[in-house]
Design a protein around this motif. Sequence first.
Motif, mmCIF file in Angstrom:
data_model
loop_
_atom_site.group_PDB
_atom_site.id
_atom_site.type_symbol
_atom_site.label_atom_id
_atom_site.label_comp_id
_atom_site.label_asym_id
_atom_site.label_seq_id
_atom_site.Cartn_x
_atom_site.Cartn_y
_atom_site.Cartn_z
ATOM 1 N N LEU A 1 47.269 -41.640 18.961
ATOM 2 C CA LEU A 1 47.062 -41.775 17.518
ATOM 3 C C LEU A 1 48.350 -42.143 16.789
ATOM 4 C CD1 LEU A 1 44.687 -38.736 16.917
ATOM 5 C CD2 LEU A 1 44.121 -41.148 16.488
ATOM 6 N N ALA A 2 49.499 -41.848 17.415
ATOM 7 C CA ALA A 2 50.805 -42.165 16.831
ATOM 8 C C ALA A 2 51.483 -43.336 17.541
ATOM 9 C CB ALA A 2 51.703 -40.925 16.891
ATOM 10 N N ASP A 3 50.758 -44.041 18.394
ATOM 11 C CA ASP A 3 51.327 -45.171 19.136
ATOM 12 C C ASP A 3 51.836 -46.235 18.166
ATOM 13 O OD1 ASP A 3 51.059 -46.267 22.224
ATOM 14 O OD2 ASP A 3 51.032 -47.921 20.766
ATOM 15 N N GLN A 4 52.827 -46.984 18.623
ATOM 16 C CA GLN A 4 53.396 -48.042 17.777
ATOM 17 C C GLN A 4 52.423 -49.195 17.548
ATOM 18 O OE1 GLN A 4 56.833 -49.343 19.964
ATOM 19 N NE2 GLN A 4 55.630 -50.463 21.473
ATOM 20 N N ASP A 5 51.455 -49.359 18.435
ATOM 21 C CA ASP A 5 50.548 -50.493 18.342
ATOM 22 C C ASP A 5 49.234 -50.117 17.655
ATOM 23 O OD1 ASP A 5 48.407 -52.478 19.439
ATOM 24 O OD2 ASP A 5 50.376 -53.402 19.787
ATOM 25 N N PRO A 6 48.793 -50.906 16.683
ATOM 26 C CA PRO A 6 47.542 -50.592 15.988
ATOM 27 C C PRO A 6 46.308 -50.654 16.891
ATOM 28 C CG PRO A 6 48.433 -52.696 15.223
ATOM 29 C CD PRO A 6 49.469 -52.080 16.114
ATOM 30 N N TYR A 7 46.344 -51.470 17.939
ATOM 31 C CA TYR A 7 45.214 -51.541 18.874
ATOM 32 C C TYR A 7 45.019 -50.187 19.555
ATOM 33 C CZ TYR A 7 42.300 -53.231 22.742
ATOM 34 O OH TYR A 7 41.288 -53.421 23.645
ATOM 35 N N VAL A 8 46.121 -49.597 19.985
ATOM 36 C CA VAL A 8 46.064 -48.292 20.653
ATOM 37 C C VAL A 8 45.629 -47.223 19.666
ATOM 38 C CG1 VAL A 8 47.378 -46.554 21.933
ATOM 39 C CG2 VAL A 8 47.841 -48.996 22.307
ATOM 40 N N ARG A 9 46.200 -47.243 18.481
ATOM 41 C CA ARG A 9 45.828 -46.246 17.468
ATOM 42 C C ARG A 9 44.346 -46.341 17.114
ATOM 43 N NH1 ARG A 9 50.597 -48.200 15.033
ATOM 44 N NH2 ARG A 9 49.377 -49.117 13.318
ATOM 45 N N GLY A 10 43.818 -47.553 17.015
ATOM 46 C CA GLY A 10 42.406 -47.723 16.693
ATOM 47 C C GLY A 10 41.490 -47.149 17.770
ATOM 48 N N HIS A 11 41.840 -47.411 19.035
ATOM 49 C CA HIS A 11 41.032 -46.855 20.121
ATOM 50 C C HIS A 11 41.203 -45.340 20.219
ATOM 51 C CE1 HIS A 11 39.133 -50.414 21.344
ATOM 52 N NE2 HIS A 11 40.118 -50.948 22.045
ATOM 53 N N ALA A 12 42.378 -44.852 19.867
ATOM 54 C CA ALA A 12 42.588 -43.402 19.858
ATOM 55 C C ALA A 12 41.722 -42.750 18.786
ATOM 56 C CB ALA A 12 44.062 -43.086 19.627
ATOM 57 N N ASP A 13 41.600 -43.409 17.648
ATOM 58 C CA ASP A 13 40.729 -42.902 16.587
ATOM 59 C C ASP A 13 39.283 -42.831 17.073
ATOM 60 O OD1 ASP A 13 40.366 -42.171 13.681
ATOM 61 O OD2 ASP A 13 39.075 -43.940 13.789
ATOM 62 N N ASP A 14 38.840 -43.880 17.768
ATOM 63 C CA ASP A 14 37.481 -43.888 18.322
ATOM 64 C C ASP A 14 37.292 -42.781 19.353
ATOM 65 O OD1 ASP A 14 36.884 -46.112 16.763
ATOM 66 O OD2 ASP A 14 37.229 -47.544 18.407
ATOM 67 N N ALA A 15 38.272 -42.616 20.239
ATOM 68 C CA ALA A 15 38.174 -41.590 21.285
ATOM 69 C C ALA A 15 38.166 -40.191 20.666
ATOM 70 C CB ALA A 15 39.326 -41.726 22.276
ATOM 71 N N ALA A 16 39.015 -39.972 19.659
ATOM 72 C CA ALA A 16 39.039 -38.667 18.988
ATOM 73 C C ALA A 16 37.692 -38.373 18.331
ATOM 74 C CB ALA A 16 40.167 -38.625 17.960
ATOM 75 N N SER A 17 37.074 -39.392 17.756
ATOM 76 C CA SER A 17 35.738 -39.214 17.177
ATOM 77 C C SER A 17 34.721 -38.860 18.256
ATOM 78 C CB SER A 17 35.298 -40.484 16.444
ATOM 79 O OG SER A 17 36.097 -40.686 15.299
ATOM 80 N N ASP A 18 34.821 -39.517 19.421
ATOM 81 C CA ASP A 18 33.908 -39.192 20.522
ATOM 82 C C ASP A 18 34.069 -37.740 20.960
ATOM 83 O OD1 ASP A 18 32.709 -41.690 20.628
ATOM 84 O OD2 ASP A 18 34.015 -42.434 22.219
ATOM 85 N N LEU A 19 35.306 -37.260 21.039
ATOM 86 C CA LEU A 19 35.521 -35.862 21.430
ATOM 87 C C LEU A 19 34.921 -34.913 20.401
ATOM 88 C CD1 LEU A 19 37.438 -37.116 23.575
ATOM 89 C CD2 LEU A 19 38.944 -35.181 23.144
ATOM 90 N N ARG A 20 35.069 -35.252 19.129
ATOM 91 C CA ARG A 20 34.513 -34.393 18.074
ATOM 92 C C ARG A 20 32.986 -34.400 18.128
ATOM 93 N NH1 ARG A 20 32.635 -35.902 13.548
ATOM 94 N NH2 ARG A 20 33.758 -37.866 13.458
ATOM 95 N N ILE A 21 32.411 -35.585 18.269
ATOM 96 C CA ILE A 21 30.952 -35.711 18.240
ATOM 97 C C ILE A 21 30.296 -35.133 19.491
ATOM 98 C CG2 ILE A 21 29.046 -37.384 18.300
ATOM 99 C CD1 ILE A 21 30.891 -39.184 16.503
ATOM 100 N N PHE A 22 30.824 -35.491 20.669
ATOM 101 C CA PHE A 22 30.135 -35.159 21.913
ATOM 102 C C PHE A 22 30.619 -33.881 22.591
ATOM 103 C CE2 PHE A 22 29.622 -39.750 21.364
ATOM 104 C CZ PHE A 22 28.241 -39.798 21.284
ATOM 105 N N LEU A 23 31.841 -33.439 22.251
ATOM 106 C CA LEU A 23 32.356 -32.223 22.880
ATOM 107 C C LEU A 23 32.683 -31.131 21.864
ATOM 108 C CD1 LEU A 23 34.701 -33.817 25.595
ATOM 109 C CD2 LEU A 23 32.286 -33.149 25.794
#
Length: 123
Positions: free
Chosen positions: A90-112
């Motif tokens: 979520l703090a990665d220098q690249d916006p592509y990584v940060r965007g996917h981290a945001d998606d993954a964090a949402s998946d953890l919240r929703i599904f776990l």
Amino acid sequence: MGPFTEGWTEKDVEAVIAKGDPSDLLYVPIVVGMNAPDCEREWAEEICFKLASHPNFNVRGNAILGLGHIARTCRALNLERAIPAISRALADQDPYVRGHADDAASDLRIFLGVSVPGHGNNT
């Protein structure tokens, strides 16, 4: 998808990893993450954790996204490793990584039902 065809095997995945070409490697975490219920979840997780620190931003971002796919498809994930990895992404220098981290964090919240530090209002 990329170097993978229907009916891919763990040997196919390992061959792409051994080759190390980022243009092929970026498909690995997506393929294993989306298919984790069909292969060994822990094996898929280990691949994503390993690739989450790759120097190429596409590989790194897709590895984090792969963890989110595993959370969604398996309803399980090694949270002791996944939460810090996603939080770092979520703090990665690249916006592509940060965007996917945001998606993954949402998946953890929703599904776990877990929150990732640094995601949304969670700090």
